[in-house]
Write a protein that holds these residues in place. Sequence first.
Motif, PDB file in Angstrom:
ATOM      1  N   ALA A 194      39.023  24.579   4.526  1.00 43.13           N
ATOM      2  CA  ALA A 194      39.605  23.240   4.375  1.00 43.13           C
ATOM      3  C   ALA A 194      41.129  23.320   4.324  1.00 43.13           C
ATOM      4  O   ALA A 194      41.831  22.501   4.937  1.00 43.13           O
ATOM      5  N   ASP A 195      41.657  24.314   3.617  1.00 43.89           N
ATOM      6  CA  ASP A 195      43.112  24.474   3.524  1.00 43.89           C
ATOM      7  C   ASP A 195      43.739  24.794   4.876  1.00 43.89           C
ATOM      8  O   ASP A 195      44.870  24.381   5.158  1.00 43.89           O
ATOM      9  N   MET A 196      43.003  25.536   5.718  1.00 46.83           N
ATOM     10  CA  MET A 196      43.536  25.930   7.030  1.00 46.83           C
ATOM     11  C   MET A 196      43.304  24.882   8.102  1.00 46.83           C
ATOM     12  O   MET A 196      43.696  25.070   9.247  1.00 46.83           O
ATOM     13  N   GLY A 197      42.630  23.773   7.758  1.00 49.75           N
ATOM     14  CA  GLY A 197      42.425  22.704   8.718  1.00 49.75           C
ATOM     15  C   GLY A 197      41.160  22.812   9.533  1.00 49.75           C
ATOM     16  O   GLY A 197      40.954  22.011  10.458  1.00 49.75           O
ATOM     17  N   PHE A 198      40.297  23.770   9.208  1.00 49.68           N
ATOM     18  CA  PHE A 198      39.023  23.871   9.920  1.00 49.68           C
ATOM     19  C   PHE A 198      38.050  22.777   9.474  1.00 49.68           C
ATOM     20  O   PHE A 198      37.136  22.428  10.193  1.00 49.68           O
ATOM     21  N   ILE A 199      38.239  22.266   8.261  1.00 46.21           N
ATOM     22  CA  ILE A 199      37.428  21.178   7.724  1.00 46.21           C
ATOM     23  C   ILE A 199      38.351  20.021   7.367  1.00 46.21           C
ATOM     24  O   ILE A 199      39.297  20.206   6.594  1.00 46.21           O
ATOM     25  N   ASP A 200      38.102  18.872   7.942  1.00 42.48           N
ATOM     26  CA  ASP A 200      38.909  17.678   7.670  1.00 42.48           C
ATOM     27  C   ASP A 200      38.393  17.007   6.402  1.00 42.48           C
ATOM     28  O   ASP A 200      37.434  16.240   6.438  1.00 42.48           O
ATOM     29  N   SER A 201      39.017  17.307   5.291  1.00 44.92           N
ATOM     30  CA  SER A 201      38.548  16.788   4.002  1.00 44.92           C
ATOM     31  C   SER A 201      38.891  15.317   3.793  1.00 44.92           C
ATOM     32  O   SER A 201      38.393  14.691   2.860  1.00 44.92           O
ATOM     33  N   HIS A 202      39.727  14.731   4.661  1.00 45.93           N
ATOM     34  CA  HIS A 202      40.131  13.339   4.478  1.00 45.93           C
ATOM     35  C   HIS A 202      39.135  12.365   5.116  1.00 45.93           C
ATOM     36  O   HIS A 202      39.044  11.218   4.694  1.00 45.93           O
ATOM     37  N   ASN A 203      38.436  12.795   6.127  1.00 45.36           N
ATOM     38  CA  ASN A 203      37.415  11.939   6.760  1.00 45.36           C
ATOM     39  C   ASN A 203      36.204  12.817   7.046  1.00 45.36           C
ATOM     40  O   ASN A 203      35.895  13.124   8.197  1.00 45.36           O
ATOM     41  N   LEU A 204      35.523  13.188   5.975  1.00 49.11           N
ATOM     42  CA  LEU A 204      34.517  14.239   6.057  1.00 49.11           C
ATOM     43  C   LEU A 204      33.137  13.671   6.378  1.00 49.11           C
ATOM     44  O   LEU A 204      32.626  12.813   5.672  1.00 49.11           O
ATOM     45  N   THR A 205      32.555  14.173   7.463  1.00 48.41           N
ATOM     46  CA  THR A 205      31.177  13.850   7.820  1.00 48.41           C
ATOM     47  C   THR A 205      30.356  15.125   7.766  1.00 48.41           C
ATOM     48  O   THR A 205      30.668  16.095   8.464  1.00 48.41           O
ATOM     49  N   LEU A 206      29.326  15.140   6.938  1.00 50.71           N
ATOM     50  CA  LEU A 206      28.476  16.315   6.780  1.00 50.71           C
ATOM     51  C   LEU A 206      27.054  15.991   7.209  1.00 50.71           C
ATOM     52  O   LEU A 206      26.655  14.827   7.259  1.00 50.71           O
ATOM     53  N   SER A 207      26.300  17.036   7.512  1.00 46.63           N
ATOM     54  CA  SER A 207      24.903  16.874   7.914  1.00 46.63           C
ATOM     55  C   SER A 207      24.043  17.887   7.186  1.00 46.63           C
ATOM     56  O   SER A 207      24.491  19.007   6.912  1.00 46.63           O
ATOM     57  N   GLY A 208      22.803  17.506   6.879  1.00 48.12           N
ATOM     58  CA  GLY A 208      21.894  18.400   6.177  1.00 48.12           C
ATOM     59  C   GLY A 208      20.542  18.475   6.859  1.00 48.12           C
ATOM     60  O   GLY A 208      20.066  17.495   7.432  1.00 48.12           O
ATOM     61  N   ASP A 209      19.938  19.674   6.801  1.00 52.33           N
ATOM     62  CA  ASP A 209      18.614  19.845   7.393  1.00 52.33           C
ATOM     63  C   ASP A 209      18.037  21.171   6.913  1.00 52.33           C
ATOM     64  O   ASP A 209      18.768  22.082   6.516  1.00 52.33           O
ATOM     65  N   PRO A 306      32.191  14.025   0.907  1.00 50.73           N
ATOM     66  CA  PRO A 306      31.986  13.435   2.235  1.00 50.73           C
ATOM     67  C   PRO A 306      32.023  11.915   2.206  1.00 50.73           C
ATOM     68  O   PRO A 306      31.546  11.284   1.259  1.00 50.73           O
ATOM     69  N   ALA A 307      32.587  11.341   3.255  1.00 50.66           N
ATOM     70  CA  ALA A 307      32.547   9.894   3.413  1.00 50.66           C
ATOM     71  C   ALA A 307      31.223   9.464   4.030  1.00 50.66           C
ATOM     72  O   ALA A 307      30.729   8.367   3.763  1.00 50.66           O
ATOM     73  N   GLN A 308      30.637  10.369   4.851  1.00 51.81           N
ATOM     74  CA  GLN A 308      29.398  10.053   5.563  1.00 51.81           C
ATOM     75  C   GLN A 308      28.525  11.309   5.600  1.00 51.81           C
ATOM     76  O   GLN A 308      29.033  12.421   5.670  1.00 51.81           O
ATOM     77  N   MET A 309      27.207  11.121   5.566  1.00 52.97           N
ATOM     78  CA  MET A 309      26.278  12.235   5.690  1.00 52.97           C
ATOM     79  C   MET A 309      25.134  11.838   6.621  1.00 52.97           C
ATOM     80  O   MET A 309      24.642  10.709   6.569  1.00 52.97           O
ATOM     81  N   CYS A 310      24.717  12.792   7.465  1.00 53.28           N
ATOM     82  CA  CYS A 310      23.687  12.537   8.469  1.00 53.28           C
ATOM     83  C   CYS A 310      22.439  13.367   8.175  1.00 53.28           C
ATOM     84  O   CYS A 310      22.548  14.557   7.845  1.00 53.28           O
ATOM     85  N   PHE A 311      21.272  12.749   8.320  1.00 54.39           N
ATOM     86  CA  PHE A 311      19.999  13.427   8.110  1.00 54.39           C
ATOM     87  C   PHE A 311      19.005  12.936   9.148  1.00 54.39           C
ATOM     88  O   PHE A 311      19.138  11.829   9.679  1.00 54.39           O
ATOM     89  N   ASP A 312      17.969  13.752   9.418  1.00 54.65           N
ATOM     90  CA  ASP A 312      16.953  13.323  10.374  1.00 54.65           C
ATOM     91  C   ASP A 312      15.946  12.409   9.692  1.00 54.65           C
ATOM     92  O   ASP A 312      16.064  12.076   8.503  1.00 54.65           O
ATOM     93  N   SER A 313      14.919  12.021  10.442  1.00 50.43           N
ATOM     94  CA  SER A 313      13.975  11.013   9.960  1.00 50.43           C
ATOM     95  C   SER A 313      13.133  11.487   8.779  1.00 50.43           C
ATOM     96  O   SER A 313      12.517  10.662   8.100  1.00 50.43           O
ATOM     97  N   ALA A 314      13.103  12.804   8.518  1.00 49.26           N
ATOM     98  CA  ALA A 314      12.358  13.297   7.360  1.00 49.26           C
ATOM     99  C   ALA A 314      12.962  12.784   6.053  1.00 49.26           C
ATOM    100  O   ALA A 314      12.282  12.741   5.026  1.00 49.26           O
ATOM    101  N   SER A 315      14.220  12.379   6.086  1.00 54.39           N
ATOM    102  CA  SER A 315      14.908  11.886   4.882  1.00 54.39           C
ATOM    103  C   SER A 315      14.959  10.359   4.820  1.00 54.39           C
ATOM    104  O   SER A 315      15.730   9.800   4.037  1.00 54.39           O
ATOM    105  N   ASP A 316      14.144   9.703   5.637  1.00 59.66           N
ATOM    106  CA  ASP A 316      14.123   8.239   5.655  1.00 59.66           C
ATOM    107  C   ASP A 316      13.307   7.715   4.479  1.00 59.66           C
ATOM    108  O   ASP A 316      12.145   7.321   4.610  1.00 59.66           O
ATOM    109  N   SER A 317      13.932   7.727   3.312  1.00 58.18           N
ATOM    110  CA  SER A 317      13.292   7.256   2.085  1.00 58.18           C
ATOM    111  C   SER A 317      14.303   6.424   1.297  1.00 58.18           C
ATOM    112  O   SER A 317      15.475   6.822   1.170  1.00 58.18           O
ATOM    113  N   LEU A 318      13.870   5.301   0.784  1.00 61.04           N
ATOM    114  CA  LEU A 318      14.774   4.367   0.118  1.00 61.04           C
ATOM    115  C   LEU A 318      15.585   5.005  -1.012  1.00 61.04           C
ATOM    116  O   LEU A 318      16.796   4.767  -1.109  1.00 61.04           O
TER     117      LEU A 318
END
Length: 479
Positions: A194-209, A306-318
């Motif tokens: 993050a310090d070297m600019g490889f990760i944009d911590s100001h507009n962070l979008t992460l994904s989990g699986d 993170p400002a946003q996080m992405c998951f597949d349909s297995a995580s489609d739970s209220l």
Amino acid sequence: MLKYFSSTQDFRFHLKSEKNNLSYDQLHRLDSSSFRSAFHKMWKLDADLVYDILQPLYSSTGRPAIDPTILIRSFILMQHLNYLSIDSWCDQLRNDKLLLYLIGADSPPSSSSHYDFISRLTGIHSHMNELYPKDHYKKPDKPKPKKNEKLINYSHTDTYYLFDKYKNGAEADRERMIYTLQLIMNALVVLPSADMGFIDSHNLTLSGDGSSLHIHASQYGHHVILPDDPDKEMYRFTAPNADIGWDSDLGTYYLGFTLYNISYHNPLKNIDLPVFVSLEKASRHDALSTISCTAQFLDICSDLHPAQMCFDSASDSLPIYQYLRSANIIPFIDRNKRRTSKEKEDGLKLTDDDIPICKKGIAMVDYGYDIQRSRRKFRCPFVLSKTDSCPFKDECSKSKYGKVLYINDGDDIRYGGPVRYRSDAWKKVYNNRTSTERTNNRILNDYHLHQMKIRGEAKQAFFSIFAAINIHLDAWVKE
């Protein structure tokens, strides 16, 4: 006791000064592609960053332990050079001065030192003295799903329980094994990236699986005869903490774990970087891991929110939507195909893109999202000239502005939010989700976790984390 902890400055001085003592053949090997990248990995790694994490794991008295920075570099180099066994790697260390030079050691550390280091970090020792009944591993009692289908072995009650547990943080859930390993990964590579600019911590979008992690162990175990009760059948297992899960890609049951990671995709540099790696039960559904792993990540790496996080349909739970929104994270989750009905509880029918359908049977017009009121506005398609005629124009609304419909986040957060499902903006963000699949593939295949003849969860978790560390170092060296 921790007596020796060489500084990064001393190690880099060693790489400079001892290079003159290498033979011509060793210098020639050092100039090859694999060893050149290994040299740069060792040079860029700053082991000083983990001293405060490692120091409490050692005693204040006793025999001086081997320098942990040597073992950290040794494990990283072992995976970089594609060695699948600690014993074979240590045999090579004893016969190759170039490898000793790269890890900063005067004498080769033994294989037992490597194994002890894993136990020290994870807090898990051998399970070989523990005995279990013959049916220790049990297949799920659910009907066998088809290939490419998930095994549904959880209920929304389970996800609601996790939502209540983690909505105020995850400090009470700091399991020694993953917590310590993740702290080390966080300090060594995630925050520096993050310090070297490889990760944009100001507009962070992460994904989990999650991905199936098969282990090389027998589910039948080894029969042990008890002297006190020879008729009692007890068994010893090399991986008692593993269990049986469903591999949807192969369409078969397997013995092992689930490797769950949260990753970041950098579109400018075209790289995928893991920021959290966890080892879960093979039978555990990804919907449950989504909440617990996200909560643990936010607890361990509070500097990256993170400002946003992405998951597949297995995580489609209220409850997952509710948890993410409570943590000020916008969820981007694909809809589960099992939900065939596109009708909300109040009878409102929706298109596949979550747009309300008017009485004429056509989609209303998305008129934007009100951030202050947390609701999305839809207007009459006839008034906005999206259709030539409508027999219900006076019935719906007598106003020239036409019928207006609002979908509030509080009514059903799955259909709300500032980015409408499957809109162009939604698809642009959701394209990041494949980064976590590529990361899992790199850990399991590029760094050969599937091929390593290791069984227990401690070693699996350890080498998963160190593979993730190597992925960051690969990006640094590539840059």
